[in-house]
Each structure stands twice: as C-alpha cells, then as structure tokens.
Design an enzyme around this catalytic site. Structure first.
Site, mmCIF file in Angstrom:
data_model
loop_
_atom_site.group_PDB
_atom_site.id
_atom_site.type_symbol
_atom_site.label_atom_id
_atom_site.label_comp_id
_atom_site.label_asym_id
_atom_site.label_seq_id
_atom_site.Cartn_x
_atom_site.Cartn_y
_atom_site.Cartn_z
ATOM 1 N N ASP A 108 -0.179 -7.553 -45.197
ATOM 2 C CA ASP A 108 0.689 -6.418 -44.871
ATOM 3 C C ASP A 108 0.212 -5.257 -45.729
ATOM 4 O O ASP A 108 0.291 -5.323 -46.960
ATOM 5 C CB ASP A 108 2.150 -6.737 -45.193
ATOM 6 C CG ASP A 108 2.717 -7.797 -44.264
ATOM 7 O OD1 ASP A 108 2.436 -7.740 -43.062
ATOM 8 O OD2 ASP A 108 3.446 -8.683 -44.746
ATOM 9 N N ASP A 147 9.006 -9.890 -33.471
ATOM 10 C CA ASP A 147 9.901 -10.160 -34.598
ATOM 11 C C ASP A 147 11.241 -10.584 -34.014
ATOM 12 O O ASP A 147 11.849 -9.831 -33.245
ATOM 13 C CB ASP A 147 10.093 -8.901 -35.459
ATOM 14 C CG ASP A 147 8.783 -8.423 -36.073
ATOM 15 O OD1 ASP A 147 7.921 -9.274 -36.360
ATOM 16 O OD2 ASP A 147 8.625 -7.200 -36.267
#
EC number: 4.3.2.10
Length: 252
Positions: A11, A130
């Site tokens: 990330d 997600d």
C-alpha cells in the site's frame, strides 16, 4: 493440481509503503522499490501495488515508483488505486505494470472494466472489491472510496457483474479482517470463489502461514495476499511456501 500463489501487497502513500488496521491508522513500512526487490528475491509469485494517495501528486509519484520497480522486477505485478479511465490504465501498463486493478471507479462506472478488457484483454484487468458484512441486510456489501462508502451492491452480485464485463481476476478484501492478523474471512472468500469462474485473491487478515493455508483449503481462494506479516518480517515467503508444501498445497 492448480498452483496457488503467495502475493505480498504494497500500500503506497506519497511514495512510501504504509500499513493500517481496517483501513485506518497508517504506519510507515518502508521503501516500495526496496521491498519489491526483496520480495522478488524471496520468490513471491506476484506483487500488488495499491496507491492510496488520493491526490494528483500521488498519481505522479506512483508512476515513478512503478517505473523504478518494473526496471528491477522479474515477477508480474498489479497496480491499483486512482485508475479512473482508460488513459490511467495505459499509463500504468506503459510504466511496466502487468495488470491494473480497478475498484471505486469501476463500481461508479462499470463500463470501465469493459473498456479495459476490450483494449488490453481480460488478463490485464483485476476487479478489486472491498467488502464488509452488513447486519441490516444480512449480506456482504461492497464499499468504495477506500472503504469509506457503502454501496447497494451485494458482493457476489458485483463480482459476477465485474467478470461479465471482462475482469479476469478478483482481488477480494475483507474490511472487517484487514490488518487484524486473525485470519481471512473464509465465509466471504468462499462465497465469491464459488460465484465466479475467474481466480480470486483473498486479502485481509493474514497473520500466519496457517491463515494463508486456510485461505486455500477453506476459502477456496486461488491466491493469498498479505502485507504486514511480510513487511515486518514476522514470516517470510519461503517459510509460507514451505508450510504449504508440507500441507500438500501446490506452490511454485
């Protein structure tokens, strides 16, 4: 026997790798190019880079990072975050990415998946999803905008829609499990793996090699993704792969 994949995830925010819990409380975890090189040496099967900087400056930084990594990496890597149109896909693939991952922009405008698949082929398009359990509707709902916005999409319905539009792979993150290191959400993973005919990468919750094994044996995932356990050297890719082999799971 199908070969399962072990995938570290980076990330990236403002040119640095960060990690949080349930998408919050981000901490610095290192330099993306150095980490990518290390994972390549350790025989990771692939890498996933997610640009979590929302700004235009973040886009430029990410393109630079992708170019630097591509120059040193032998394994395939996927880039996601801020890919809103075909030109963004072109830029990342030109910079050296093998696949692009689309999330919020694809939910808001599903044609983006079709456009990308038509232009580059389904093998280049990953639908990142997600998801979080919703008590009111008793199902897993899809979230966008970095997990901040709940949508009306039930997770398997959106996964099927994404695949029908040309996504060649699903990157499925359990928001409830993300960063908790208590194991993957096998209920969620299995729901999606059984709903679509393309590979599913399980993400969110990896805390040990056993958790990654269970993503395959219980969740029926095709690949397992982890971040902090690799970044902070709680385990290595070699240790995870040795564990898989010991338990009869085919890995490279």
């Amino acid at each position: 026997m199908i070969t399962k994949r072990i995938i570290p995830c980076l990330d990236v925010k403002e040119g640095r790798v960060v990690k949080g819990i349930q998408f919050l409380g981000l901490k610095d975890a290192g330099d993306p190019v150095e980490l990518a090189e290390a994972y390549d040496r350790e025989s990771a099967d692939e890498l996933v880079f997610l640009d979590i900087s929302a700004s235009h400056e973040g886009r430029k930084t990410m393109t630079d990072v992708v170019e630097q990594v591509a120059a040193k990496l032998a394994i395939p890597f996927t880039v996601g975050g801020g890919i809103n149109q075909l030109s963004d896909m072109k830029r990342m693939l030109r910079a050296g990415a093998d696949k692009v991952s689309v999330n919020t922009a694809a939910v808001l405008r599903p044609e983006l998946i079709t456009e990308g698949a038509d232009f580059f082929g389904s093998q280049c398009i990953v639908a990142a999803i997600d998801a979080k359990y919703d008590e009111d509707s008793d199902c897993y709902k899809v979230y966008t905008h970095g997990g901040r916005q709940k949508t009306e999409w039930e997770v398997t319905a959106w996964a099927k829609e994404a695949v029908s539009r040309g996504a060649g792979e699903i990157l499925l993150t359990s928001m409830d499990a993300d960063g908790e290191k208590t194991g993957f959400n096998h209920t969620l993973t299995q729901l999606v793996t059984r709903a679509v005919p393309v590979p599913v990468i399980a993400s969110g919750g990896a805390g040990s090699a056993r958790h990654m094994l269970e993503a395959f044996t219980i969740g029926e995932a095709d690949a397992a993704l982890a971040a902090s356990i690799f970044h902070y050297k709680e385990t290595s890719i070699k240790e995870v792969k040795d564990y898989m082999k010991k338990h009869g799971v085919n890995v490279r």
